[in-house]
Write a protein that holds these residues in place. Sequence first.
Motif, mmCIF file in Angstrom:
data_model
loop_
_atom_site.group_PDB
_atom_site.id
_atom_site.type_symbol
_atom_site.label_atom_id
_atom_site.label_comp_id
_atom_site.label_asym_id
_atom_site.label_seq_id
_atom_site.Cartn_x
_atom_site.Cartn_y
_atom_site.Cartn_z
ATOM 1 N N ILE A 1 3.863 26.602 -3.863
ATOM 2 C CA ILE A 1 2.883 27.678 -3.652
ATOM 3 C C ILE A 1 3.087 28.337 -2.293
ATOM 4 O O ILE A 1 3.193 29.560 -2.179
ATOM 5 N N GLY A 2 3.171 27.514 -1.239
ATOM 6 C CA GLY A 2 3.222 28.056 0.115
ATOM 7 C C GLY A 2 4.444 28.915 0.366
ATOM 8 O O GLY A 2 4.343 30.008 0.917
ATOM 9 N N VAL A 3 5.630 28.422 -0.054
ATOM 10 C CA VAL A 3 6.850 29.172 0.212
ATOM 11 C C VAL A 3 6.863 30.468 -0.584
ATOM 12 O O VAL A 3 7.203 31.534 -0.072
ATOM 13 N N ARG B 1 0.806 -1.222 0.000
ATOM 14 C CA ARG B 1 0.000 0.000 0.000
ATOM 15 C C ARG B 1 0.838 1.270 0.000
ATOM 16 O O ARG B 1 0.316 2.343 -0.227
ATOM 17 N N LEU B 2 2.119 1.129 0.306
ATOM 18 C CA LEU B 2 2.953 2.322 0.487
ATOM 19 C C LEU B 2 3.089 3.186 -0.772
ATOM 20 O O LEU B 2 2.973 4.416 -0.677
ATOM 21 N N PRO B 3 3.300 2.599 -1.973
ATOM 22 C CA PRO B 3 3.500 3.448 -3.154
ATOM 23 C C PRO B 3 2.355 4.442 -3.380
ATOM 24 O O PRO B 3 2.620 5.614 -3.662
ATOM 25 N N ALA B 4 1.117 3.998 -3.236
ATOM 26 C CA ALA B 4 -0.016 4.892 -3.481
ATOM 27 C C ALA B 4 0.045 6.100 -2.550
ATOM 28 O O ALA B 4 -0.210 7.240 -2.959
ATOM 29 N N THR B 5 0.407 5.844 -1.279
ATOM 30 C CA THR B 5 0.507 6.953 -0.322
ATOM 31 C C THR B 5 1.660 7.877 -0.669
ATOM 32 O O THR B 5 1.524 9.097 -0.615
ATOM 33 N N ILE B 6 2.804 7.283 -1.063
ATOM 34 C CA ILE B 6 3.971 8.115 -1.358
ATOM 35 C C ILE B 6 3.695 9.017 -2.563
ATOM 36 O O ILE B 6 4.053 10.205 -2.559
ATOM 37 N N ILE B 7 3.020 8.477 -3.575
ATOM 38 C CA ILE B 7 2.685 9.302 -4.741
ATOM 39 C C ILE B 7 1.788 10.459 -4.317
ATOM 40 O O ILE B 7 2.054 11.626 -4.610
ATOM 41 N N LEU B 8 0.721 10.138 -3.566
ATOM 42 C CA LEU B 8 -0.217 11.176 -3.124
ATOM 43 C C LEU B 8 0.482 12.253 -2.302
ATOM 44 O O LEU B 8 0.386 13.451 -2.591
ATOM 45 N N PRO C 1 -7.607 14.251 -3.995
ATOM 46 C CA PRO C 1 -6.835 13.938 -2.781
ATOM 47 C C PRO C 1 -5.592 14.808 -2.635
ATOM 48 O O PRO C 1 -5.312 15.312 -1.540
ATOM 49 N N VAL C 2 -4.864 15.009 -3.729
ATOM 50 C CA VAL C 2 -3.660 15.847 -3.666
ATOM 51 C C VAL C 2 -4.031 17.264 -3.239
ATOM 52 O O VAL C 2 -3.377 17.860 -2.375
ATOM 53 N N THR C 3 -5.103 17.802 -3.819
ATOM 54 C CA THR C 3 -5.523 19.160 -3.470
ATOM 55 C C THR C 3 -5.830 19.255 -1.978
ATOM 56 O O THR C 3 -5.411 20.201 -1.308
ATOM 57 N N ALA C 4 -6.548 18.263 -1.460
ATOM 58 C CA ALA C 4 -6.928 18.311 -0.046
ATOM 59 C C ALA C 4 -5.696 18.285 0.861
ATOM 60 O O ALA C 4 -5.586 19.081 1.796
ATOM 61 N N VAL C 5 -4.749 17.381 0.580
ATOM 62 C CA VAL C 5 -3.554 17.291 1.422
ATOM 63 C C VAL C 5 -2.719 18.563 1.277
ATOM 64 O O VAL C 5 -2.229 19.128 2.269
ATOM 65 N N ALA C 6 -2.568 19.038 0.030
ATOM 66 C CA ALA C 6 -1.723 20.209 -0.218
ATOM 67 C C ALA C 6 -2.293 21.449 0.467
ATOM 68 O O ALA C 6 -1.541 22.222 1.059
ATOM 69 N N ILE D 1 3.373 14.352 -4.295
ATOM 70 C CA ILE D 1 2.888 15.402 -5.193
ATOM 71 C C ILE D 1 2.284 16.543 -4.381
ATOM 72 O O ILE D 1 2.499 17.717 -4.677
ATOM 73 N N ALA D 2 1.551 16.185 -3.311
ATOM 74 C CA ALA D 2 0.932 17.226 -2.481
ATOM 75 C C ALA D 2 2.006 18.096 -1.837
ATOM 76 O O ALA D 2 1.892 19.323 -1.808
ATOM 77 N N GLN D 3 3.084 17.465 -1.328
ATOM 78 C CA GLN D 3 4.182 18.216 -0.718
ATOM 79 C C GLN D 3 4.793 19.190 -1.713
ATOM 80 O O GLN D 3 4.949 20.374 -1.417
ATOM 81 N N LEU D 4 5.126 18.683 -2.920
ATOM 82 C CA LEU D 4 5.756 19.542 -3.920
ATOM 83 C C LEU D 4 4.874 20.746 -4.234
ATOM 84 O O LEU D 4 5.346 21.886 -4.262
ATOM 85 N N THR D 5 3.588 20.479 -4.459
ATOM 86 C CA THR D 5 2.669 21.571 -4.769
ATOM 87 C C THR D 5 2.637 22.584 -3.631
ATOM 88 O O THR D 5 2.726 23.790 -3.854
#
Lengths: 329, 310
Positions: free
Chosen positions: A122-124, A104-111, A200-205, A114-118
């Motif tokens: 934007i945030g910084v 299950r780890l790959p799906a979480t790492i991808i999510l 999902p990425v938008t929500a985490v980001a 990408i959320a971290q990078l975004t």
Amino acid sequence: MNGGGTSRHIGRIIIRAIVTLLMVAILNFILFRVIPGDPAKLLLGGARTSVTAEQIEAQRQNWGLNRPLFPDQLVDYLSATVRGDLGYSFKFRGRHVADLILERLPATIILVGIAQLTAIVIGVMVGIYAGWRRGGTLDNLATGSSLLLYSTPSFWMAMILVVIFSTSLGWFPGYGAYSPGAITGFLGSFLDYLRHLTLPVTAVALGLIGQYVVVARAAMSDVVTEDYMVTARAKGLTGGQMLMRHAFRNAMLPVVTLITLNLGYVVAGAITVEAVFAWPGIGGLTVEALNARDYPVLQGIFLLLGASIVVANLVADLAYGLLDPRVRQ
Amino acid sequence: MSESTVRYSQRGGARAMKGFLRQFLSYGGAQVGLVCLVFFLVVAPIPNILVGPLQTAINATGDFLAPPSGEHLLGTDEVGRDVLNLVVHGARISLTIALLATVISLIVGTTVGITAGYYGGRVDVWLMRLTDFFFVMPSFVLALVITPVVLEVMGRGGEILGFRPSPFVILVVIGLTSWAFVARIVRSQTLSLKERTFIDRARVAGSSNFSIMVRHILPNLVPQIAANGALVVAGAIYVETSLSFLGLGDPLQPSWGTLLSLAQRAGAASAGAWWYLGAPGVCVLTVSLSFVLIGNALDDTFNPRRRVIP
């Protein structure tokens, strides 16, 4: 500054990380022994399975459950954990916990990646600009909305995103990682996956952006009042040069630390968001384990979360020392 | 002599209090936070008077997932319960859990921090090592694995002090896992306070260590504890909501997080029932934002260095 001081500093950081990990593992050990019921039976797949007395006895021998809890069983448990043997799942009968988690780890790492990078980009950027132009319109807007984002549970944000962009507008799917059937071909299924990732990425980001804006802005606010900024202005540098050459680099230190730390916490933070979208990652596994009272899996997840947090802290501490030599003294 | 000292300090205290309130209330964030908080604190204790007893599937009054109307201001859920009724009752449960968890967290954090800072030496080293662990491991992650195990041991039936087991366990676990930040701040303050002359004076006058810690050091820590307490509440609400959302709450005593969990299970998002998941979420957001705003304003008030920067 001598080399001995630095290596002692690094040694201390590493020992602290190991001690924390050890405490996570010991907590796991204690919790598993506290659960009512015969541990041997639990190890054979939960209290609800029927097993013979011989099987239980074999399991006892195998796991050394007839020996004293401390230190024998604890040492066994710890060495098994270090070897990656986390026991068997209750729910997914007979499957290794470590395999389930790795699956299950790959799906979480991808999510999460990408959320971290975004969020970082934007945030910084927003935070640096807001700190540079303190009191301006964008600063007030950014500070207000990042406080709002920071206080919003990201899984609730996720549910709202589903209502708006999936149910009402129908732009993005709000469930799972793949559309069932229909789509074929590499490109088709890749685009389908991306469409499933969007919400999902938008929500985490969005949850992370608030933090990055606040920290980047605060770091920038500290930097712009420093003496070397006055010097830079006196040298006749333009605003842009001051921002890039002097302010930005110094303001990056706390931001980089926060980003590194967040790498550890974000997997845990994404659990609830994954639950909203039934995303097939660690979060989805956590919900399944909680519902099925699948303790070995839950403990494996706890170990994973603990390890990622400890490693991220370790890296952040080391990076801080590298970036700011004053810390090492 | 001692009488005049006491009277002086009381007058000074009143003046300081007035100055503090003026400064605190000058922050827009503090005003917004206080207004929102007072609203929820008025509503939370009296749900039965405002909206009647908690509705269940049996005494539900509306249609299934009906949008807001004159009869049901916030619509209904999947079994026809009035969402306003659920949310107002949820306020009582969510706020009680968050506030009690904060009380536990402040007591543990303050005790650990004062003890470590005051005694120093080996006590300090070991207590801080413990604190480091809880500082690094987030309350949510610890509670995620501890809560289900404790519930398994205790069983999910019956009541403890008026709570169902699961909200009770959640609040205790949150309280016992979220004190590290408070402990660190209290310790560093204690380290500087214990070097002051009034502590020496108390020691010379024959005060015991315990009495020095409680009567001389603790009162000076109140500002820091208050400012961080507000942030601890915000954190506790977040953790409680997340845990309940993952299914660890109790449907018989639904907090806002439990309501969101029920909404998720009923497929409210994909049914477009925005009122069902919107109402509890807005409440969580408002309350935790209020506590963050109040905490920040307290911090700015007590910490004059921060006031310089707008």
